[in-house]
Design an enzyme around this catalytic site. Sequence first.
Site, PDB file in Angstrom:
ATOM      1  NE  ARG A  53      30.330  33.825  12.560  1.00  0.00           N
ATOM      2  CZ  ARG A  53      31.437  33.090  12.651  1.00  0.00           C
ATOM      3  NH1 ARG A  53      32.176  32.879  11.566  1.00  0.00           N
ATOM      4  NH2 ARG A  53      31.812  32.562  13.793  1.00  0.00           N
ATOM      5  CG  HIS A  78      -2.491  -7.908  -1.236  1.00  0.00           C
ATOM      6  ND1 HIS A  78      -2.916  -9.087  -1.791  1.00  0.00           N
ATOM      7  CD2 HIS A  78      -1.129  -7.900  -1.345  1.00  0.00           C
ATOM      8  CE1 HIS A  78      -1.865  -9.765  -2.236  1.00  0.00           C
ATOM      9  NE2 HIS A  78      -0.766  -9.073  -1.975  1.00  0.00           N
ATOM     10  N   GLY A 115       2.888 -12.372  -7.905  1.00  0.00           N
ATOM     11  CA  GLY A 115       4.145 -12.539  -7.202  1.00  0.00           C
ATOM     12  C   GLY A 115       4.717 -13.929  -7.438  1.00  0.00           C
ATOM     13  CE1 TYR A 164       2.600 -11.590 -11.349  1.00  0.00           C
ATOM     14  CE2 TYR A 164       2.231  -9.249 -11.781  1.00  0.00           C
ATOM     15  CZ  TYR A 164       2.415 -10.301 -10.890  1.00  0.00           C
ATOM     16  OH  TYR A 164       2.407 -10.055  -9.546  1.00  0.00           O
TER      17      TYR A 164
END
Length: 516
Positions: free
Chosen positions: A293, A81, A58, A51
């Site tokens: 407090r 991209h 993808g 891959y």
Amino acid sequence: MIPVGQSVLTLNDISDVLFKNKAITLPEAALEKINTNFEFLQQFSSNKLIYGINTGFGPMAQYKVSEENLLQLQYNLIRSHSSGSGVLLSPLLVKALMVARLNSLMQGFSGIHHDIVELLRDLVNKNVTPCIYEHGGVGASGDLVQLAHLGLVLIGEGEVIYEDCLRPTADVFKNLGIKPLSIHIREGLATINGTSAMTGIGLVNIIQAQKLLGWSAMLSAMTNEVVEAYDDHYSQQLNIVKHHIGQNKVAAMLREILEGSKMIRSRSKHLYHADGIKHDVFEDKVQEYYSLRCVTQVLGPIYDTIINAENVLVNELNSVNDNPVVDHVNQNIFHGGNFHGDYVSLEMDKLKIAITKLSMLAERQLNYLLNDKLNQKFPPFINLGVLGLNFGMQGMQFTATSTVAENQTLSFPMYVHSIPNNNDNQDIVSMGCNAALMTKKVIDNTFAVLGIQLMTIAQAIDYLNCQQKLSPHTLELYKQVREMFPKFIEDQPKYKEMEAIRLFMETNHPAISIKA
């Protein structure tokens, strides 16, 4: 010099690179590991379907890419991209992103040539920061879009910020004698497939969150001091019976800050004696409001959240977070999802919620000081002028209130806001970079709120004329503040002083350590 790739990088290392401009170096042993890993990939990938090396990406991974187009595939990935939008990330965030990406690649499991890590080192050391946009990545195949803009600069394209100017990458590279990256096998995928944008931004968030916690402890202590609160709520004896690390750390911080104060009251001296029970109605409150407090109980879990976020983000920083993992040790290549950003996304959401609560505590303490009906000690809005004619801190309270309200809305978690995309290949995503950027916005907002609180406390101290009764820590901070923000009586615009105080707090740690 900070060595990258030889040992675990710490948050302090990142802080030194970002805020002290320390240079980074690449140890020879780490570079040798990268070379061994690269050579293994060259040998192993021959005649195998892997891959991102000889397939599309993808949902396009079913398509084999021809031998002559393998390198072009990597360039196409980066260019396609580079599609971010919105505002540019600041150079500080981009530098953090670059160090995070470099450190991941330096682990030696990404199948990259050493050219890319040497180029990243040079860009970091020369403060050349790529133009990277805030919007784009969904944090599942990593921060694809943000890191693609990094890759675009690595190959000599796009734009950079250099010496505070936006300039074409090619021009800056030429002027500095920097050679753009040439793709060897998978440098395109190795650059953009990872969690380094969300991790880099997240690390900066944690550094700033640590400052905020210290400042919140300081201002909470000063608020208790100027209203002459009792000392038992932050005592060791009260807090130790509740077994949370953060609560007891915060209590110790308060004791350190207030040591030597002549304003904090001892309950034993004021209430635990015969005269203390002779009245049916007491003028002084027996117990303070919760925002005074319960500081240790409110800030304690915030302390724990910051510490846990640091542990998770530092683990991510030192991890291999791309895909596939090229493992020369086991002589194999493993496909999976180390680029998924859930660890970072969840921690950023938790940090965002914690810092929002911190800002809410500051807003309540601020309101207590400004509301004379509550404190019964100061004029309304700590107005040192003529009531009805002057306004004191009234205008600034509006800003604090609206800013905290924005924090509350921003605190909806990104971690559970997955939207499938990429032809449903990325059917569950982390939105990690969005989570980190929203957390940064909450942190920026909170510095502004705490700045207004600090200005209010300074005005309260001047109203009481109690400087000589303050603890050494709080007196020193009062003096520093008054150099930037002088006492005022007549109404004047204060937005410039507000900004100066905010910047002071953003760039400085209070005089205590949250890890003491």
